[in-house]
Scaffold this motif. Sequence first.
Motif, PDB file in Angstrom:
ATOM      1  N   TYR A 127       6.438  19.172 -20.776  1.00 43.55           N
ATOM      2  CA  TYR A 127       7.023  19.312 -22.091  1.00 43.55           C
ATOM      3  C   TYR A 127       7.611  20.858 -21.848  1.00 43.55           C
ATOM      4  O   TYR A 127       7.482  21.921 -21.615  1.00 43.55           O
ATOM      5  CB  TYR A 127       6.279  20.168 -23.170  1.00 43.55           C
ATOM      6  CG  TYR A 127       5.285  18.512 -23.745  1.00 43.55           C
ATOM      7  CD1 TYR A 127       6.006  17.173 -23.995  1.00 43.55           C
ATOM      8  CD2 TYR A 127       4.111  18.909 -23.424  1.00 43.55           C
ATOM      9  CE1 TYR A 127       4.724  16.016 -24.353  1.00 43.55           C
ATOM     10  CE2 TYR A 127       3.658  17.145 -23.808  1.00 43.55           C
ATOM     11  CZ  TYR A 127       3.874  16.151 -24.218  1.00 43.55           C
ATOM     12  OH  TYR A 127       2.568  14.579 -24.633  1.00 43.55           O
ATOM     13  N   HIS A 174       5.906  22.042 -29.489  1.00 41.05           N
ATOM     14  CA  HIS A 174       7.435  21.639 -30.609  1.00 41.05           C
ATOM     15  C   HIS A 174       8.352  20.053 -29.695  1.00 41.05           C
ATOM     16  O   HIS A 174       8.857  19.553 -30.908  1.00 41.05           O
ATOM     17  CB  HIS A 174       8.591  22.503 -29.918  1.00 41.05           C
ATOM     18  CG  HIS A 174       8.346  24.120 -30.073  1.00 41.05           C
ATOM     19  ND1 HIS A 174       8.083  25.126 -29.373  1.00 41.05           N
ATOM     20  CD2 HIS A 174       9.070  24.553 -31.486  1.00 41.05           C
ATOM     21  CE1 HIS A 174       8.108  26.000 -29.896  1.00 41.05           C
ATOM     22  NE2 HIS A 174       8.168  25.724 -31.319  1.00 41.05           N
ATOM     23  N   VAL A 175       7.586  19.902 -29.115  1.00 46.24           N
ATOM     24  CA  VAL A 175       7.803  17.874 -28.952  1.00 46.24           C
ATOM     25  C   VAL A 175       6.873  17.429 -29.558  1.00 46.24           C
ATOM     26  O   VAL A 175       7.302  16.623 -29.764  1.00 46.24           O
ATOM     27  CB  VAL A 175       7.426  18.420 -27.198  1.00 46.24           C
ATOM     28  CG1 VAL A 175       8.125  17.019 -26.304  1.00 46.24           C
ATOM     29  CG2 VAL A 175       8.804  18.833 -26.233  1.00 46.24           C
ATOM     30  N   SER A 219      17.211   9.190 -21.685  1.00 51.97           N
ATOM     31  CA  SER A 219      16.612   8.250 -22.455  1.00 51.97           C
ATOM     32  C   SER A 219      15.924   7.553 -22.209  1.00 51.97           C
ATOM     33  O   SER A 219      16.156   6.450 -21.432  1.00 51.97           O
ATOM     34  CB  SER A 219      17.072   8.030 -24.140  1.00 51.97           C
ATOM     35  OG  SER A 219      17.848   6.929 -23.955  1.00 51.97           O
ATOM     36  N   TRP A 278      12.784  11.694 -24.578  1.00 54.36           N
ATOM     37  CA  TRP A 278      13.856  12.219 -24.260  1.00 54.36           C
ATOM     38  C   TRP A 278      14.365  13.022 -23.163  1.00 54.36           C
ATOM     39  O   TRP A 278      13.092  13.994 -23.271  1.00 54.36           O
ATOM     40  CB  TRP A 278      15.207  13.076 -25.739  1.00 54.36           C
ATOM     41  CG  TRP A 278      15.705  11.557 -26.041  1.00 54.36           C
ATOM     42  CD1 TRP A 278      17.720  11.226 -26.072  1.00 54.36           C
ATOM     43  CD2 TRP A 278      14.795  11.322 -27.728  1.00 54.36           C
ATOM     44  NE1 TRP A 278      17.343  10.138 -27.572  1.00 54.36           N
ATOM     45  CE2 TRP A 278      16.114  10.511 -27.941  1.00 54.36           C
ATOM     46  CE3 TRP A 278      14.159  10.966 -27.727  1.00 54.36           C
ATOM     47  CZ2 TRP A 278      15.625   9.335 -28.647  1.00 54.36           C
ATOM     48  CZ3 TRP A 278      13.592  10.225 -28.952  1.00 54.36           C
ATOM     49  CH2 TRP A 278      14.751   8.921 -29.444  1.00 54.36           C
ATOM     50  N   ARG A 305      12.076  15.456 -25.996  1.00 54.94           N
ATOM     51  CA  ARG A 305      11.796  15.163 -27.429  1.00 54.94           C
ATOM     52  C   ARG A 305      11.139  14.424 -27.275  1.00 54.94           C
ATOM     53  O   ARG A 305      11.056  12.980 -26.409  1.00 54.94           O
ATOM     54  CB  ARG A 305      13.410  15.050 -28.463  1.00 54.94           C
ATOM     55  CG  ARG A 305      13.160  14.906 -29.435  1.00 54.94           C
ATOM     56  CD  ARG A 305      14.384  14.647 -30.156  1.00 54.94           C
ATOM     57  NE  ARG A 305      14.062  14.207 -31.781  1.00 54.94           N
ATOM     58  CZ  ARG A 305      15.029  14.134 -32.464  1.00 54.94           C
ATOM     59  NH1 ARG A 305      15.997  13.546 -31.739  1.00 54.94           N
ATOM     60  NH2 ARG A 305      15.137  13.105 -33.172  1.00 54.94           N
ATOM     61  N   HIS A 316       9.752  10.287 -30.226  1.00 49.21           N
ATOM     62  CA  HIS A 316      10.127   9.586 -31.089  1.00 49.21           C
ATOM     63  C   HIS A 316       8.261   8.447 -30.828  1.00 49.21           C
ATOM     64  O   HIS A 316       8.894   7.283 -29.741  1.00 49.21           O
ATOM     65  CB  HIS A 316      10.778   8.918 -31.561  1.00 49.21           C
ATOM     66  CG  HIS A 316      10.893   8.391 -32.917  1.00 49.21           C
ATOM     67  ND1 HIS A 316      10.512   9.121 -33.841  1.00 49.21           N
ATOM     68  CD2 HIS A 316      10.200   6.537 -33.387  1.00 49.21           C
ATOM     69  CE1 HIS A 316       9.958   8.377 -35.603  1.00 49.21           C
ATOM     70  NE2 HIS A 316       9.782   6.923 -34.740  1.00 49.21           N
TER      71      HIS A 316
END
Length: 94
Positions: A8, A14-15, A58, A67, A81, A83
């Motif tokens: 990360y 943070h991620v 991505s 990402w 990043r 999701h």
Amino acid sequence: MSDWTWEYLPDAEHVVGGLTAEQRRDIENVAQRISEAVGVRRIGRPFDITESASGVLSHGDGPVMLWYQEDYRDDVVLILRVHHFNADALTGDE
């Protein structure tokens, strides 16, 4: 098996901070598969200083979207990043 790994950037908090352990496992499984695929794709390609890292890429797999960048200097995939599309359903947020 390749020598490529993933990590990360800047760090896990943070991620993937705020995600459940199950969601993190989903993300880490995808990250591992990406690093293995990059390692295979790079077999036989010598390091070229003009190509030290990829742009931001991505990848989506099931409920996971990542990402990332490929760092050719250190043979590492940097997860920038994420999701997890089931995050709202699993945490009760809507």
